[in-house]
Design a protein around this motif. Structure first.
Motif, PDB file in Angstrom:
ATOM      1  N   GLY A   1       0.818  -1.199   0.000  1.00 38.57           N
ATOM      2  CA  GLY A   1       0.000   0.000   0.000  1.00 38.57           C
ATOM      3  C   GLY A   1       0.857   1.256   0.000  1.00 38.57           C
ATOM      4  N   ARG A   2       0.280   2.337  -0.453  1.00 41.89           N
ATOM      5  CA  ARG A   2       1.010   3.593  -0.589  1.00 41.89           C
ATOM      6  C   ARG A   2       1.102   4.343   0.721  1.00 41.89           C
ATOM      7  NH1 ARG A   2      -1.292   8.379  -4.539  1.00 41.89           N
ATOM      8  NH2 ARG A   2      -3.124   8.242  -3.175  1.00 41.89           N
ATOM      9  N   GLU A   3       0.108   4.150   1.591  1.00 46.38           N
ATOM     10  CA  GLU A   3       0.031   4.949   2.814  1.00 46.38           C
ATOM     11  C   GLU A   3      -0.843   4.224   3.821  1.00 46.38           C
ATOM     12  OE1 GLU A   3      -2.068   8.320   1.060  1.00 46.38           O
ATOM     13  OE2 GLU A   3      -3.943   7.534   1.906  1.00 46.38           O
ATOM     14  N   ARG A   4      -0.730   4.635   5.069  1.00 43.64           N
ATOM     15  CA  ARG A   4      -1.648   4.170   6.122  1.00 43.64           C
ATOM     16  C   ARG A   4      -1.965   5.377   6.991  1.00 43.64           C
ATOM     17  NH1 ARG A   4      -2.373   1.768  11.252  1.00 43.64           N
ATOM     18  NH2 ARG A   4      -3.689  -0.103  11.201  1.00 43.64           N
ATOM     19  N   ILE A   5      -3.160   5.925   6.793  1.00 43.77           N
ATOM     20  CA  ILE A   5      -3.579   7.129   7.502  1.00 43.77           C
ATOM     21  C   ILE A   5      -4.844   6.787   8.292  1.00 43.77           C
ATOM     22  CG2 ILE A   5      -4.302   9.541   7.289  1.00 43.77           C
ATOM     23  CD1 ILE A   5      -2.770   9.590   4.612  1.00 43.77           C
ATOM     24  N   SER A   6      -4.764   6.923   9.601  1.00 38.08           N
ATOM     25  CA  SER A   6      -5.916   6.606  10.449  1.00 38.08           C
ATOM     26  C   SER A   6      -6.266   7.809  11.314  1.00 38.08           C
ATOM     27  CB  SER A   6      -5.623   5.388  11.330  1.00 38.08           C
ATOM     28  OG  SER A   6      -4.513   5.635  12.175  1.00 38.08           O
ATOM     29  N   MET A   7      -7.523   7.879  11.668  1.00 36.20           N
ATOM     30  CA  MET A   7      -8.044   8.968  12.501  1.00 36.20           C
ATOM     31  C   MET A   7      -8.520   8.385  13.821  1.00 36.20           C
ATOM     32  SD  MET A   7     -11.353  11.437  11.715  1.00 36.20           S
ATOM     33  CE  MET A   7     -10.504  12.446  10.513  1.00 36.20           C
ATOM     34  N   VAL A   8      -7.992   8.908  14.921  1.00 40.78           N
ATOM     35  CA  VAL A   8      -8.348   8.420  16.257  1.00 40.78           C
ATOM     36  C   VAL A   8      -9.054   9.536  17.020  1.00 40.78           C
ATOM     37  CG1 VAL A   8      -7.496   7.401  18.397  1.00 40.78           C
ATOM     38  CG2 VAL A   8      -6.292   6.958  16.233  1.00 40.78           C
ATOM     39  N   THR A   9     -10.275   9.264  17.465  1.00 43.29           N
ATOM     40  CA  THR A   9     -11.020  10.226  18.281  1.00 43.29           C
ATOM     41  C   THR A   9     -11.289   9.611  19.649  1.00 43.29           C
ATOM     42  OG1 THR A   9     -12.044  11.310  16.374  1.00 43.29           O
ATOM     43  CG2 THR A   9     -13.169  11.541  18.492  1.00 43.29           C
ATOM     44  N   SER A  10     -10.963  10.361  20.684  1.00 38.98           N
ATOM     45  CA  SER A  10     -11.090   9.865  22.055  1.00 38.98           C
ATOM     46  C   SER A  10     -12.449  10.222  22.645  1.00 38.98           C
ATOM     47  CB  SER A  10      -9.979  10.457  22.933  1.00 38.98           C
ATOM     48  OG  SER A  10      -8.718  10.081  22.454  1.00 38.98           O
ATOM     49  N   PHE A  11     -12.956   9.317  23.479  1.00 34.43           N
ATOM     50  CA  PHE A  11     -14.260   9.497  24.118  1.00 34.43           C
ATOM     51  C   PHE A  11     -14.151   9.283  25.622  1.00 34.43           C
ATOM     52  CE2 PHE A  11     -15.399   8.828  19.753  1.00 34.43           C
ATOM     53  CZ  PHE A  11     -16.587   9.513  19.572  1.00 34.43           C
ATOM     54  N   ARG A  12     -15.077   9.912  26.331  1.00 31.04           N
ATOM     55  CA  ARG A  12     -15.206   9.759  27.779  1.00 31.04           C
ATOM     56  C   ARG A  12     -16.672   9.504  28.103  1.00 31.04           C
ATOM     57  NH1 ARG A  12     -17.386  14.603  29.678  1.00 31.04           N
ATOM     58  NH2 ARG A  12     -17.089  16.414  28.316  1.00 31.04           N
ATOM     59  N   PRO A  13     -16.988   9.057  29.332  1.00 29.20           N
ATOM     60  CA  PRO A  13     -18.388   8.795  29.675  1.00 29.20           C
ATOM     61  C   PRO A  13     -19.231  10.064  29.668  1.00 29.20           C
ATOM     62  CG  PRO A  13     -16.958   8.474  31.580  1.00 29.20           C
ATOM     63  CD  PRO A  13     -16.070   8.672  30.417  1.00 29.20           C
ATOM     64  N   LYS A  14     -20.444   9.951  29.170  1.00 32.69           N
ATOM     65  CA  LYS A  14     -21.361  11.095  29.129  1.00 32.69           C
ATOM     66  C   LYS A  14     -21.861  11.461  30.515  1.00 32.69           C
ATOM     67  CE  LYS A  14     -25.751  12.620  27.109  1.00 32.69           C
ATOM     68  NZ  LYS A  14     -26.883  12.239  26.207  1.00 32.69           N
ATOM     69  N   SER A  15     -22.179  10.463  31.322  1.00 30.18           N
ATOM     70  CA  SER A  15     -22.731  10.717  32.648  1.00 30.18           C
ATOM     71  C   SER A  15     -21.643  11.229  33.591  1.00 30.18           C
ATOM     72  CB  SER A  15     -23.338   9.440  33.226  1.00 30.18           C
ATOM     73  OG  SER A  15     -23.668   9.622  34.593  1.00 30.18           O
ATOM     74  N   PRO A  16     -21.924  12.279  34.354  1.00 25.60           N
ATOM     75  CA  PRO A  16     -20.944  12.759  35.333  1.00 25.60           C
ATOM     76  C   PRO A  16     -20.767  11.797  36.504  1.00 25.60           C
ATOM     77  CG  PRO A  16     -23.013  13.936  35.593  1.00 25.60           C
ATOM     78  CD  PRO A  16     -23.155  13.102  34.347  1.00 25.60           C
ATOM     79  N   HIS A  17     -21.651  10.822  36.595  1.00 26.17           N
ATOM     80  CA  HIS A  17     -21.607   9.894  37.720  1.00 26.17           C
ATOM     81  C   HIS A  17     -20.862   8.591  37.392  1.00 26.17           C
ATOM     82  CE1 HIS A  17     -24.351  12.704  39.506  1.00 26.17           C
ATOM     83  NE2 HIS A  17     -25.208  12.532  38.522  1.00 26.17           N
ATOM     84  N   VAL A  18     -20.425   8.469  36.137  1.00 19.29           N
ATOM     85  CA  VAL A  18     -19.597   7.323  35.753  1.00 19.29           C
ATOM     86  C   VAL A  18     -18.138   7.693  35.963  1.00 19.29           C
ATOM     87  CG1 VAL A  18     -18.898   5.810  33.862  1.00 19.29           C
ATOM     88  CG2 VAL A  18     -21.302   6.477  34.094  1.00 19.29           C
ATOM     89  N   ARG A  19     -17.379   6.789  36.493  1.00 23.87           N
ATOM     90  CA  ARG A  19     -15.959   7.031  36.779  1.00 23.87           C
ATOM     91  C   ARG A  19     -15.218   7.503  35.521  1.00 23.87           C
ATOM     92  NH1 ARG A  19     -15.292   2.551  37.479  1.00 23.87           N
ATOM     93  NH2 ARG A  19     -13.710   1.763  36.062  1.00 23.87           N
ATOM     94  N   ASP A  20     -14.402   8.535  35.665  1.00 24.88           N
ATOM     95  CA  ASP A  20     -13.613   9.061  34.552  1.00 24.88           C
ATOM     96  C   ASP A  20     -12.141   9.073  34.963  1.00 24.88           C
ATOM     97  OD1 ASP A  20     -12.555  10.324  32.354  1.00 24.88           O
ATOM     98  OD2 ASP A  20     -13.223  12.322  32.953  1.00 24.88           O
ATOM     99  N   GLU A  21     -11.365   8.127  34.419  1.00 31.73           N
ATOM    100  CA  GLU A  21      -9.949   7.991  34.775  1.00 31.73           C
ATOM    101  C   GLU A  21      -9.040   8.494  33.658  1.00 31.73           C
ATOM    102  OE1 GLU A  21      -9.529   4.399  37.808  1.00 31.73           O
ATOM    103  OE2 GLU A  21     -10.668   3.785  36.039  1.00 31.73           O
ATOM    104  N   THR A  22      -9.493   9.550  32.992  1.00 27.63           N
ATOM    105  CA  THR A  22      -8.689  10.189  31.960  1.00 27.63           C
ATOM    106  C   THR A  22      -7.397  10.739  32.548  1.00 27.63           C
ATOM    107  OG1 THR A  22     -10.570  10.788  30.562  1.00 27.63           O
ATOM    108  CG2 THR A  22      -8.617  12.191  30.396  1.00 27.63           C
TER     109      THR A  22
END
Length: 343
Positions: A250-271
């Protein structure tokens, strides 16, 4: 949608970031064809009916299957590749990524990745940012993840990993091998954010390899096949040790990574920001991180106040242990922020 894990799980693993200490630009320029092809695309506004082509993954590997039951914020570990964007959508995104303004201001390099584009922002990349903030798209990502998610922060929308092959390296391994085993493109690592969605932006015809390898607590290696153009993989990368394997051909390998976190403020967020400080403008990253974390804290306080008022109306006694436990959770939440906001 599967329920969120509610019993207290083990703590998130330590994230080891790149050895790079400050913002660094790539050493080698990108091929001119990427810029020339981008110029040929006529800009369009994002339309879900035209640019989304979601098809559910045929299989989702669970945390239990890889020996990580009770870890993380969802029972789902990683999906097989599934269709997400149309060809038109991919062309629009590539056109925004390879604008000269973006390449001038938004290219980064680290010891993990030699060439990245990140932090484009909605002004430079309106199509891309509208797409990732589209409620319909977010609902599909959440469905695959098994928990309601939202994009983490603007700076982490559309991190582009770029690898371009020259004639010599088209069909032969490179010498850039962090593990010395001849197969890895990036060393074993954990992500900084709870979930990621990885989308392939390249035509993978003729490409061999490029899988994602997962390491279980017993040391067993599992592989998830690489996505093709317009398809995506959703992974709970904060809690799963993983690496990208090399792709040949192949000529190239280009990927897009988008990060997500929990929507609820009551779910643990260990970012954490360990893997991101050296490849970000700190002022932008810290501003966005602080804003969303304070919003979570605000929502938690409002919910607690409402609960206390209802308790008083019901003439129930004050629960010292429960309130102290809640306060300790918020103390740990703020302490975690202090560990991330550093010079």
């Amino acid at each position: 949608m599967p329920g969120v894990v509610v019993n207290k799980p083990p703590p998130a693993p330590l994230v080891v970031g790149p050895a790079t200490k400050s913002v660094t630009r790539p050493a080698n320029p990108l091929p001119q064809y990427l810029i020339d092809e981008a110029r040929l695309t006529v800009p369009e506004a994002f339309e879900p009916s035209r640019h989304l082509s979601f098809q559910p993954p045929k299989r989702i590997i669970t945390m239990k299957e890889i020996g990580l039951e009770r870890h993380g914020i969802s029972p789902n570990a990683v999906s097989e590749p599934f269709q997400l964007f149309t060809k038109d959508a991919i062309e629009q995104m590539r056109a925004e990524i390879f604008q000269e303004e973006v390449l001038r201001d938004c290219q980064f390099a680290s010891t993990f990745n030699k060439n990245m584009v990140r932090g484009m922002g909605p002004a430079r990349a309106p199509f891309t940012y509208t797409a990732w903030n589209c409620p319909e798209l977010i609902s599909k990502i959440s469905l695959v993840a098994g928990v309601d998610l939202v994009p983490s922060v603007n700076f982490e929308i559309a991190n582009i990993n770029i690898s371009v092959c020259d004639e010599k390296s088209m069909n032969s391994p490179s010498n850039d091998d962090p593990l010395g085993d001849g197969s890895s493109a990036v060393a074993w690592h954990y992500d900084s954010f709870p979930f990621v969605c990885v989308v392939m932006l390249s035509d993978c015809t003729g490409m061999i390899g490029g899988e994602t390898a997962l390491k279980t607590p017993t040391g067993e290696i599992m592989k998830v096949r690489r996505p093709d153009m317009g398809t995506a993989v959703v992974m709970q990368g904060r809690y799963i040790e993983h690496q990208a394997l090399k792709a040949l051909g192949g000529r190239e390998r280009i990927s897009m990574v988008t990060s997500f976190r929990p929507k609820s403020p009551h779910v643990r967020d260990e970012t954490v920001l360990t893997g991101d400080r050296c490849i970000s403008y700190k002022s932008d990253l810290y501003t966005q991180y602080t804003e969303y974390r304070l919003e979570i804290l605000e929502e938690r306080v409002r919910a607690k106040m409402k609960g206390e008022r209802l308790r008083q109306q019901a003439k129930k006694p004050f629960d010292i242990a429960e309130v102290r436990g809640w306060l300790m959770e918020q103390k740990d939440f703020i302490k975690a922020m202090l560990c991330e906001i550093i010079e």
